[in-house]
Design an enzyme around this catalytic site. Structure first.
Site, mmCIF file in Angstrom:
data_model
loop_
_atom_site.group_PDB
_atom_site.id
_atom_site.type_symbol
_atom_site.label_atom_id
_atom_site.label_comp_id
_atom_site.label_asym_id
_atom_site.label_seq_id
_atom_site.Cartn_x
_atom_site.Cartn_y
_atom_site.Cartn_z
ATOM 1 N N GLN A 1 -10.261 -3.935 -2.697
ATOM 2 C CA GLN A 1 -11.564 -3.362 -2.400
ATOM 3 C C GLN A 1 -12.743 -3.940 -3.582
ATOM 4 O O GLN A 1 -14.071 -4.262 -3.448
ATOM 5 C CB GLN A 1 -11.693 -2.103 -2.289
ATOM 6 C CG GLN A 1 -12.847 -1.646 -1.507
ATOM 7 C CD GLN A 1 -13.522 -2.381 -0.951
ATOM 8 O OE1 GLN A 1 -12.275 -1.681 0.994
ATOM 9 N NE2 GLN A 1 -14.473 -3.006 0.464
ATOM 10 N N ARG A 17 -13.442 -8.382 2.186
ATOM 11 C CA ARG A 17 -12.335 -8.484 2.129
ATOM 12 C C ARG A 17 -10.963 -9.313 2.054
ATOM 13 O O ARG A 17 -10.304 -10.211 1.407
ATOM 14 C CB ARG A 17 -11.356 -7.297 2.158
ATOM 15 C CG ARG A 17 -12.042 -6.074 2.093
ATOM 16 C CD ARG A 17 -11.798 -5.333 0.985
ATOM 17 N NE ARG A 17 -10.134 -4.664 0.781
ATOM 18 C CZ ARG A 17 -9.487 -4.328 1.300
ATOM 19 N NH1 ARG A 17 -10.114 -3.340 2.192
ATOM 20 N NH2 ARG A 17 -8.398 -4.757 0.802
ATOM 21 N N CYS A 56 -16.345 1.674 1.028
ATOM 22 C CA CYS A 56 -15.012 0.685 1.125
ATOM 23 C C CYS A 56 -14.793 0.684 2.813
ATOM 24 O O CYS A 56 -14.047 -0.245 3.320
ATOM 25 C CB CYS A 56 -13.999 1.171 0.589
ATOM 26 S SG CYS A 56 -13.211 2.522 0.387
ATOM 27 N N ASP A 109 -17.529 6.787 -1.157
ATOM 28 C CA ASP A 109 -16.349 6.701 -0.155
ATOM 29 C C ASP A 109 -15.718 8.410 0.671
ATOM 30 O O ASP A 109 -17.025 9.042 0.018
ATOM 31 C CB ASP A 109 -14.627 6.444 -1.313
ATOM 32 C CG ASP A 109 -13.966 6.155 -0.498
ATOM 33 O OD1 ASP A 109 -13.554 6.266 1.046
ATOM 34 O OD2 ASP A 109 -12.339 6.255 -1.368
ATOM 35 N N ARG A 127 1.405 -0.972 -0.263
ATOM 36 C CA ARG A 127 0.111 0.011 -0.025
ATOM 37 C C ARG A 127 0.707 1.406 -0.108
ATOM 38 O O ARG A 127 1.927 1.588 0.485
ATOM 39 C CB ARG A 127 -0.533 -0.073 1.442
ATOM 40 C CG ARG A 127 -1.442 0.912 1.540
ATOM 41 C CD ARG A 127 -2.334 1.165 2.672
ATOM 42 N NE ARG A 127 -3.753 0.565 2.013
ATOM 43 C CZ ARG A 127 -5.193 0.636 2.388
ATOM 44 N NH1 ARG A 127 -5.491 1.450 3.651
ATOM 45 N NH2 ARG A 127 -6.512 -0.330 1.975
ATOM 46 N N HIS A 136 -7.936 1.281 -6.312
ATOM 47 C CA HIS A 136 -7.912 -0.198 -5.020
ATOM 48 C C HIS A 136 -7.978 -1.074 -5.757
ATOM 49 O O HIS A 136 -9.768 -1.324 -5.106
ATOM 50 C CB HIS A 136 -8.495 0.722 -3.762
ATOM 51 C CG HIS A 136 -8.832 0.101 -2.532
ATOM 52 N ND1 HIS A 136 -8.089 -0.796 -2.404
ATOM 53 C CD2 HIS A 136 -8.932 0.569 -1.428
ATOM 54 C CE1 HIS A 136 -7.631 -1.044 -1.109
ATOM 55 N NE2 HIS A 136 -8.697 -0.791 -0.399
HETATM 56 N N1 NVA Z 1 -10.124 6.789 -0.977
HETATM 57 C C1 NVA Z 1 -9.369 6.198 0.502
HETATM 58 C C2 NVA Z 1 -10.194 4.387 0.165
HETATM 59 C C3 NVA Z 1 -9.470 4.491 1.922
HETATM 60 C C4 NVA Z 1 -9.690 2.412 1.864
HETATM 61 C C5 NVA Z 1 -7.780 6.487 0.258
HETATM 62 O O1 NVA Z 1 -7.064 6.477 -0.218
HETATM 63 O O2 NVA Z 1 -8.184 7.053 1.397
HETATM 64 N N1 CP Z 2 -11.228 -0.529 2.724
HETATM 65 C C1 CP Z 2 -9.766 -0.417 3.324
HETATM 66 O O1 CP Z 2 -8.916 -0.444 2.096
HETATM 67 O O2 CP Z 2 -9.175 0.131 4.596
HETATM 68 P P1 CP Z 2 -8.155 -0.349 5.494
HETATM 69 O O3 CP Z 2 -7.617 0.932 5.236
HETATM 70 O O4 CP Z 2 -8.340 -0.387 6.765
HETATM 71 O O5 CP Z 2 -7.517 -1.162 4.700
#
Ligand code: NVA
Ligand code: CP
Length: 308
Positions: free
Chosen positions: A139, A292, A264, A224, A109, A136
């Site tokens: 997800q 997930r 998500c 989101d 990540r 992502h």
């Molecule tokens: N769009 C959000 C998704 C988190 C799982 C982010 O990138 O922070």
């Molecule tokens: N939805 C998701 O990816 O959650 P986290 O940021 O907690 O991993």
């Protein structure tokens, strides 16, 4: 360690798997979930190791991959830049080359998508995108599994994306391309998804600057956060820009009567979604979050073993 197919098969984007392969992974995830719930052990990755590199925070991604690897008979290792040489300036391609020589699969990540690509290019084992600023895809596997469990195949359905044209929105666009659903996106002007993601999907995707227009007759409504990780300083400005893009009961009434709601997570109640919707009857966010685990177990098995 078993010899890897060369070159390794990565999952950086939903476009890395064909529509048929995505369906196979989703259907296998449903089987793997049923086995787990029935107490049947499923350990095809006995002795295999995953390295998980997190350059951003996570709850679901970390817990699901770590638990998933353990249930599959393997092991997952959490690596934070705070503790490894990556955080002290070792080039990410050197880190990827070394780590991949010792493990069977890498999950990362990170921020820029090009950083993920650098890791994939240097890695001799499969690399999974655990979220970048751009995409992502893990997800989406969970979201699609949830839809398949509750409604069957998603081909031909209508999905409304309400809010930011962000990494999740981009992944919905790719899913619409790969799985053949219609996607209506509503974003404030200036917050639309990137043209390079939208353009190849123009037969599936329509963009509006009005949430009601997108929500009408949708079978699934998704949103989101308004400020993603790394955009914390824009929070106030975004709250103003997105004020008319909250998913609330009035918006859900424009969707089809049996429409589902997904997010998500993590969510901000009464910001991008009202408490009445996320905690209401149409919301499937807890099933979506649990999936997930199952969807990624299926994905990892597919990438490491090359088949089921
Ligand atoms: N769009 C959000 C998704 C988190 C799982 C982010 O990138 O922070
Ligand atoms: N939805 C998701 O990816 O959650 P986290 O940021 O907690 O991993």
């Amino acid at each position: 360690m078993q010899a890897q197919q060369s070159p390794a098969r990565h999952f950086l984007s939903l476009l890395d798997l064909s529509g048929d392969e995505l369906r196979t992974v989703i259907l296998h995830a449903i089987e793997v979930k049923e086995k787990l719930k029935s107490g049947i052990r499923h350990t095809p990755l006995s002795g295999k190791v995953m390295a998980m590199i997190f350059e951003k925070s996570s709850t679901r991604t970390r817990v699901s991959f770590e638990t998933g690897m353990s249930q599959l008979g393997g092991h997952a290792m959490f690596l934070s830049p705070r503790d490894i040489q990556l955080g002290r300036g070792e080039p990410i391609e050197d880190s990827a080359r070394v780590i991949s020589s010792m493990v069977d699969i890498i999950m990362i990540r990170t921020f820029g998508h090009e950083r993920l690509q650098t890791v994939a290019d240097a890695s001799t084992v499969p690399v999974i995108n655990g979220l970048t600023d751009k995409l992502h895809p893990c997800q989406l596997l969970a979201d699609m599994q949830t839809w398949f469990e509750l409604r069957g195949d998603i081909q031909g359905a209508t999905v409304a994306w309400i809010g930011d044209g962000n990494n999740m929105c981009h992944s919905y666009i790719n899913a619409a391309r790969q799985l053949g659903f219609h996607l209506k996106i509503a974003c404030p002007a200036g917050y639309e998804p990137d043209a390079d993601v939208v353009e190849p999907a123009r037969d599936q995707v329509k963009i509006y600057n009005d949430a009601s227009a997108a929500a009408k007759q949708a079978d699934l409504v998704v949103t989101d956060v308004w400020a993603s990780m790394g955009q914390e300083e824009e929070q106030q400005q975004r709250e103003q820009a997105f004020a008319n893009f909250q998913v609330n009961s009035s918006l859900m009434q424009l969707a089809n009567q049996d429409a589902l709601f997904m997010h998500c997570l993590p969510a901000h109640r009464d910001e991008e979604v009202s408490a009445s919707v996320i905690d209401g009857k149409q919301s499937v966010v807890w099933q979506e979050a649990e999936n997930r685990l199952h969807a990624q177990k299926s994905l990892v098995e597919f990438l490491v073993n090359g088949s089921f």
